[in-house]
Design a protein around this motif. Structure first.
Motif, PDB file in Angstrom:
ATOM      1  N   VAL A  23       0.811  -1.231   0.000  1.00 14.08           N
ATOM      2  CA  VAL A  23       0.000   0.000   0.000  1.00 14.08           C
ATOM      3  C   VAL A  23       0.840   1.276   0.000  1.00 14.08           C
ATOM      4  O   VAL A  23       0.300   2.370  -0.175  1.00 14.08           O
ATOM      5  N   ARG A  24       2.141   1.136   0.235  1.00 11.65           N
ATOM      6  CA  ARG A  24       3.057   2.291   0.278  1.00 11.65           C
ATOM      7  C   ARG A  24       2.448   3.450   1.072  1.00 11.65           C
ATOM      8  O   ARG A  24       2.096   4.497   0.531  1.00 11.65           O
ATOM      9  N   PRO A  25       2.316   3.259   2.373  1.00 12.48           N
ATOM     10  CA  PRO A  25       1.643   4.259   3.221  1.00 12.48           C
ATOM     11  C   PRO A  25       2.399   5.584   3.290  1.00 12.48           C
ATOM     12  O   PRO A  25       3.630   5.616   3.196  1.00 12.48           O
ATOM     13  N   ASP A  26       1.634   6.659   3.477  1.00 12.25           N
ATOM     14  CA  ASP A  26       2.237   7.985   3.676  1.00 12.25           C
ATOM     15  C   ASP A  26       2.793   8.117   5.085  1.00 12.25           C
ATOM     16  O   ASP A  26       3.741   8.874   5.306  1.00 12.25           O
ATOM     17  N   GLU A  27       2.182   7.404   6.021  1.00 13.32           N
ATOM     18  CA  GLU A  27       2.653   7.398   7.406  1.00 13.32           C
ATOM     19  C   GLU A  27       2.554   5.980   7.968  1.00 13.32           C
ATOM     20  O   GLU A  27       1.506   5.330   7.831  1.00 13.32           O
ATOM     21  N   VAL A  28       3.637   5.493   8.566  1.00 11.55           N
ATOM     22  CA  VAL A  28       3.597   4.252   9.334  1.00 11.55           C
ATOM     23  C   VAL A  28       3.749   4.644  10.795  1.00 11.55           C
ATOM     24  O   VAL A  28       4.771   5.214  11.191  1.00 11.55           O
TER      25      VAL A  28
ATOM     26  N   GLN B 222      12.782  -0.496  18.708  1.00  9.84           N
ATOM     27  CA  GLN B 222      13.992  -0.689  17.908  1.00  9.84           C
ATOM     28  C   GLN B 222      13.836  -1.863  16.946  1.00  9.84           C
ATOM     29  O   GLN B 222      14.267  -1.806  15.785  1.00  9.84           O
ATOM     30  N   ALA B 223      13.177  -2.945  17.401  1.00  9.10           N
ATOM     31  CA  ALA B 223      12.953  -4.113  16.546  1.00  9.10           C
ATOM     32  C   ALA B 223      12.058  -3.767  15.364  1.00  9.10           C
ATOM     33  O   ALA B 223      12.324  -4.173  14.218  1.00  9.10           O
ATOM     34  N   PHE B 224      10.980  -3.004  15.602  1.00 11.24           N
ATOM     35  CA  PHE B 224      10.095  -2.587  14.506  1.00 11.24           C
ATOM     36  C   PHE B 224      10.806  -1.612  13.564  1.00 11.24           C
ATOM     37  O   PHE B 224      10.580  -1.623  12.366  1.00 11.24           O
ATOM     38  N   MET B 225      11.652  -0.775  14.146  1.00 12.34           N
ATOM     39  CA  MET B 225      12.390   0.179  13.323  1.00 12.34           C
ATOM     40  C   MET B 225      13.303  -0.553  12.343  1.00 12.34           C
ATOM     41  O   MET B 225      13.407  -0.189  11.166  1.00 12.34           O
ATOM     42  N   ASP B 226      13.948  -1.603  12.830  1.00 13.68           N
ATOM     43  CA  ASP B 226      14.865  -2.364  11.978  1.00 13.68           C
ATOM     44  C   ASP B 226      14.121  -3.262  10.996  1.00 13.68           C
ATOM     45  O   ASP B 226      14.552  -3.429   9.851  1.00 13.68           O
ATOM     46  N   GLY B 227      12.981  -3.849  11.429  1.00 20.60           N
ATOM     47  CA  GLY B 227      12.288  -4.813  10.587  1.00 20.60           C
ATOM     48  C   GLY B 227      11.301  -4.229   9.608  1.00 20.60           C
ATOM     49  O   GLY B 227      11.137  -4.737   8.492  1.00 20.60           O
ATOM     50  N   VAL B 228      10.600  -3.171  10.007  1.00 19.25           N
ATOM     51  CA  VAL B 228       9.554  -2.586   9.155  1.00 19.25           C
ATOM     52  C   VAL B 228       9.828  -1.114   8.855  1.00 19.25           C
ATOM     53  O   VAL B 228       9.675  -0.655   7.735  1.00 19.25           O
ATOM     54  N   GLY B 229      10.267  -0.414   9.875  1.00 20.28           N
ATOM     55  CA  GLY B 229      10.447   1.036   9.744  1.00 20.28           C
ATOM     56  C   GLY B 229       9.149   1.757  10.055  1.00 20.28           C
ATOM     57  O   GLY B 229       8.069   1.255   9.764  1.00 20.28           O
ATOM     58  N   PHE B 230       9.243   2.896  10.685  1.00 22.02           N
ATOM     59  CA  PHE B 230       8.041   3.688  10.948  1.00 22.02           C
ATOM     60  C   PHE B 230       8.413   5.164  10.982  1.00 22.02           C
ATOM     61  O   PHE B 230       9.587   5.531  11.106  1.00 22.02           O
ATOM     62  N   ASP B 231       7.382   6.012  10.851  1.00 16.88           N
ATOM     63  CA  ASP B 231       7.594   7.463  10.756  1.00 16.88           C
ATOM     64  C   ASP B 231       7.300   8.194  12.051  1.00 16.88           C
ATOM     65  O   ASP B 231       7.780   9.303  12.270  1.00 16.88           O
ATOM     66  N   GLY B 232       6.471   7.594  12.889  1.00 14.76           N
ATOM     67  CA  GLY B 232       6.099   8.247  14.136  1.00 14.76           C
ATOM     68  C   GLY B 232       5.608   7.239  15.144  1.00 14.76           C
ATOM     69  O   GLY B 232       5.332   6.072  14.813  1.00 14.76           O
ATOM     70  N   VAL B 233       5.492   7.670  16.389  1.00 11.80           N
ATOM     71  CA  VAL B 233       5.098   6.801  17.493  1.00 11.80           C
ATOM     72  C   VAL B 233       3.780   7.300  18.084  1.00 11.80           C
ATOM     73  O   VAL B 233       3.539   8.508  18.171  1.00 11.80           O
ATOM     74  N   VAL B 234       2.938   6.346  18.479  1.00  9.13           N
ATOM     75  CA  VAL B 234       1.709   6.666  19.203  1.00  9.13           C
ATOM     76  C   VAL B 234       1.781   5.954  20.556  1.00  9.13           C
ATOM     77  O   VAL B 234       1.958   4.736  20.615  1.00  9.13           O
ATOM     78  N   LEU B 235       1.674   6.707  21.645  1.00 11.47           N
ATOM     79  CA  LEU B 235       1.707   6.143  22.996  1.00 11.47           C
ATOM     80  C   LEU B 235       0.283   5.895  23.484  1.00 11.47           C
ATOM     81  O   LEU B 235      -0.549   6.810  23.461  1.00 11.47           O
TER      82      LEU B 235
ATOM     83  N   ALA C  47       8.692   5.267  28.904  1.00 12.02           N
ATOM     84  CA  ALA C  47       8.654   5.033  27.461  1.00 12.02           C
ATOM     85  C   ALA C  47       8.537   6.336  26.680  1.00 12.02           C
ATOM     86  O   ALA C  47       9.146   6.504  25.629  1.00 12.02           O
ATOM     87  N   ALA C  48       7.753   7.267  27.205  1.00 10.26           N
ATOM     88  CA  ALA C  48       7.546   8.539  26.506  1.00 10.26           C
ATOM     89  C   ALA C  48       8.844   9.313  26.346  1.00 10.26           C
ATOM     90  O   ALA C  48       9.042  10.035  25.369  1.00 10.26           O
ATOM     91  N   LEU C  49       9.743   9.160  27.334  1.00 15.78           N
ATOM     92  CA  LEU C  49      11.000   9.896  27.295  1.00 15.78           C
ATOM     93  C   LEU C  49      12.103   9.118  26.583  1.00 15.78           C
ATOM     94  O   LEU C  49      13.157   9.674  26.299  1.00 15.78           O
ATOM     95  N   SER C  50      11.872   7.828  26.328  1.00 17.25           N
ATOM     96  CA  SER C  50      12.924   6.986  25.783  1.00 17.25           C
ATOM     97  C   SER C  50      12.818   6.748  24.290  1.00 17.25           C
ATOM     98  O   SER C  50      13.826   6.745  23.576  1.00 17.25           O
ATOM     99  N   VAL C  51      11.590   6.497  23.797  1.00 14.79           N
ATOM    100  CA  VAL C  51      11.409   6.065  22.412  1.00 14.79           C
ATOM    101  C   VAL C  51      11.957   7.090  21.428  1.00 14.79           C
ATOM    102  O   VAL C  51      12.654   6.740  20.471  1.00 14.79           O
ATOM    103  N   ARG C  52      11.673   8.353  21.661  1.00 13.42           N
ATOM    104  CA  ARG C  52      12.147   9.398  20.738  1.00 13.42           C
ATOM    105  C   ARG C  52      13.669   9.444  20.697  1.00 13.42           C
ATOM    106  O   ARG C  52      14.271   9.567  19.628  1.00 13.42           O
ATOM    107  N   GLN C  53      14.308   9.344  21.843  1.00  9.33           N
ATOM    108  CA  GLN C  53      15.758   9.448  21.917  1.00  9.33           C
ATOM    109  C   GLN C  53      16.441   8.257  21.244  1.00  9.33           C
ATOM    110  O   GLN C  53      17.444   8.407  20.552  1.00  9.33           O
ATOM    111  N   VAL C  54      15.871   7.060  21.421  1.00  8.68           N
ATOM    112  CA  VAL C  54      16.512   5.845  20.916  1.00  8.68           C
ATOM    113  C   VAL C  54      16.271   5.636  19.422  1.00  8.68           C
ATOM    114  O   VAL C  54      17.182   5.267  18.679  1.00  8.68           O
ATOM    115  N   THR C  55      15.034   5.882  18.969  1.00  8.33           N
ATOM    116  CA  THR C  55      14.700   5.616  17.562  1.00  8.33           C
ATOM    117  C   THR C  55      14.883   6.828  16.656  1.00  8.33           C
ATOM    118  O   THR C  55      15.010   6.676  15.438  1.00  8.33           O
TER     119      THR C  55
END
Length: 518
Positions: free
Chosen positions: A214-219, A236-249, A260-268
């Motif tokens: 579907v070639r999404p505009d946002e994952v 990190q696993a999803f970032m390496d395996g699929v890739g994504f553009d943003g996070v939803v908490l 998690a809110a303070l970690s995900v942005r810094q790590v990914t």
């Protein structure tokens, strides 16, 4: 969710207050306390290290040493670095130049993807879009049915050609949904994909196949904020395996420590875009880093509170109420309408929690019962139209009848009437440009405008100014006034106010009545 972290940081900053100059030992101890508070809140070590390093560099520089109030400058630095670690600025959705815009949701099973899909669709609909939900999770039992129920509650159609429960091809469903959306003129397609209880090859392959089809505009990667350190590993696993553009908490209203809110942005390196703050479909917000940082540091989130109020309150109705208040014509019917509009804003505990410096009354906030609004409505609706228009005619026998009709006690009826009369008096004075016992603010008059001062009043003002300040003739009151003046004189006077330095927010007496006893 951030209560523990907020309390720890508030205590740390409180220990700095009153110090005109910070020694190296003060800075070291403060940073050690902040580091420990972050780690105990499940913030990843990968995120803590650069954060502490950035705060230390600025704290040891001229920015603090030359400040008039070093303690408040430290708070300012921590606030700015928190905003940075949370993403710096609000990230908005990217919409396709040629509709439909395709948004794909990915994440583990149990993270709340299906409910989140409905919340996102409802929010997009309120923004003027015509979204459609796609049931591409054909593996989890009853996932398709759940999405259909959520879609119906959100008022958004659901594309579900396959029954699910292990039947159907999710990649084909996702592909077909694009053409269906074009035919039916839907400008946003939200694809709900399957998850797993843990990371595995099948999960990653299916998610990658749907992404390629579907070639999404946002994952968007959906992560449960309550899983702590595992959130970073999963992201990190999803970032390496699929890739994504943003996070939803999701589940930010839970009682976990919120790292998690303070970690995900810094790590990914990917921004948090949305946050789910409750079970209802309306419990969904765009993620604003500066507002989240303000909540963590107990500075409040007034912008979110204002935005919710603007959505819930009808402007024409509010103006009509203001006119009634100014004329002292506000009735219990009007009061009930205001209460019903207030109920649309959500939980009273959450609303009051957005005020700055409420950590001092946190226990009282947790004891607020939102059903009190329903009890008030029952009492008012048990009155006759004449009684609602003029509460002064409600005598003892009428109060007994109202209590029986509403399933409450006479004491509760008495309390409501007393509070209504007090609130009406206070709001009427506010509408005319003043507060009880206070003069109207210059240029802040009510609907009738401020009254022009007489020459006699101006002369009295001039005498007061020449004396510097007036004193009460009552010795006890004069002593209290002097103590209050001294407290203001000793205050910090910073841009954040006393709350940012770890002080406690003091509610006005009128609002203390709304809180349950400690």
């Amino acid at each position: 969710m951030f209560d523990t972290l907020s309390d720890r940081l508030a205590t740390t900053f409180k220990n700095l207050r009153g110090k005109g100059r910070l020694s190296q030992q003060d800075i070291d101890e403060t940073l050690r306390a902040i580091r420990q508070a972050l780690l105990e809140a499940d913030v990843s070590l990968q995120a803590v290290r650069p954060f502490i390093a950035a705060v230390r560099e600025r704290a040891e520089g001229a920015e603090v040493s030359k400040a008039l109030n070093p303690a408040q400058q430290i708070v300012k630095i921590v606030n700015e670095e928190l905003v940075e670690i949370l993403g710096g600025e609000t990230r908005r959705l990217r919409f396709a130049k040629n509709p439909p815009t395709v948004i794909m949701l990915a994440g583990l099973q149990g993270a709340g993807k299906t409910t989140l899909a409905g919340k996102l669709a409802r929010w997009l609909k309120s923004e003027g879009h015509t979204p459609i939900l796609v049931a591409a999770d054909l593996q989890r039992p009853n996932a398709v049915t759940q999405l259909q129920v959520v879609g119906e509650r959100a008022g958004v159609p659901v594309f579900a050609p396959e029954p699910g429960n292990g039947v159907g091809n999710p990649v084909k469903v996702a592909q077909d949904s694009i053409e269906f959306a074009k035919t039916k003129l839907h400008d946003v397609v939200i694809v709900d994909t399957a998850g797993r209880l843990g990371i595995d090859a099948d999960l990653m392959k299916q998610a990658a196949d749907i992404r390629d089809a579907v070639r999404p505009d946002e994952v968007l990667f959906v992560v449960d904020a309550m899983i702590g350190q595992d959130a970073v590993t999963t992201a990190q696993a999803f970032m390496d395996g699929v890739g994504f553009d943003g996070v939803v908490l999701t589940k930010l209203d839970g009682d976990a420590r919120g790292g998690a809110a303070l970690s995900v942005r810094q790590v990914t390196g990917k921004p948090v875009m949305f946050a789910s703050t409750g079970e209802k479909l309306e419990d969904f917000d765009v993620f604003h880093p500066e507002r989240m940082a303000g909540r963590i540091l107990d500075m409040g989130d007034m912008m979110t509170l204002i935005e919710r109020a603007e959505q819930a309150f009808d402007q024409a109705e509010s103006e009509k109420m203001a006119i009634k208040l100014a004329r002292n014509e506000f009735t219990l019917d009007d009061f009930l309408k205001q209460m019903e509009q207030l109920k649309k804003l959500g939980s009273m505990t959450k609303l009051l929690g957005m005020l700055p410096g409420v950590s001092g009354i946190k226990d009282q906030l947790n004891n607020i019962d939102d059903k009190d609004v329903d009890r008030i409505a029952a009492i008012i609706k048990s009155m006759t139209p004449g009684e609602r228009d003029d509460v002064k005619i409600i005598n003892g026998s009428r109060r007994q009848r109202i209590a029986r009709g509403s399933g409450t006690t006479v004491q509760e009826v008495n309390n409501l009437i007393d509070r209504f009369l007090e609130a009406r008096k206070m709001m009427s004075q506010m509408a005319k440009g003043g507060m009880p016992g206070m003069p109207g603010l210059p240029g802040a008059g009510g609907l009738g405008g401020t009254k022009r001062k007489s020459a006699k009043a101006k002369a009295a003002d001039q005498r007061t100014k020449s004396k510097g300040r007036s004193r009460s003739g009552n010795p006890a009151k004069a002593k209290a006034e002097e103590a209050a003046r001294q407290a203001r004189k000793d205050g910090n006077g910073s841009m954040f106010g006393d709350e940012a330095g770890g002080g406690q927010f003091e509610l006005p007496d009128e609002f203390k009545n709304l809180l349950p006893p400690q």
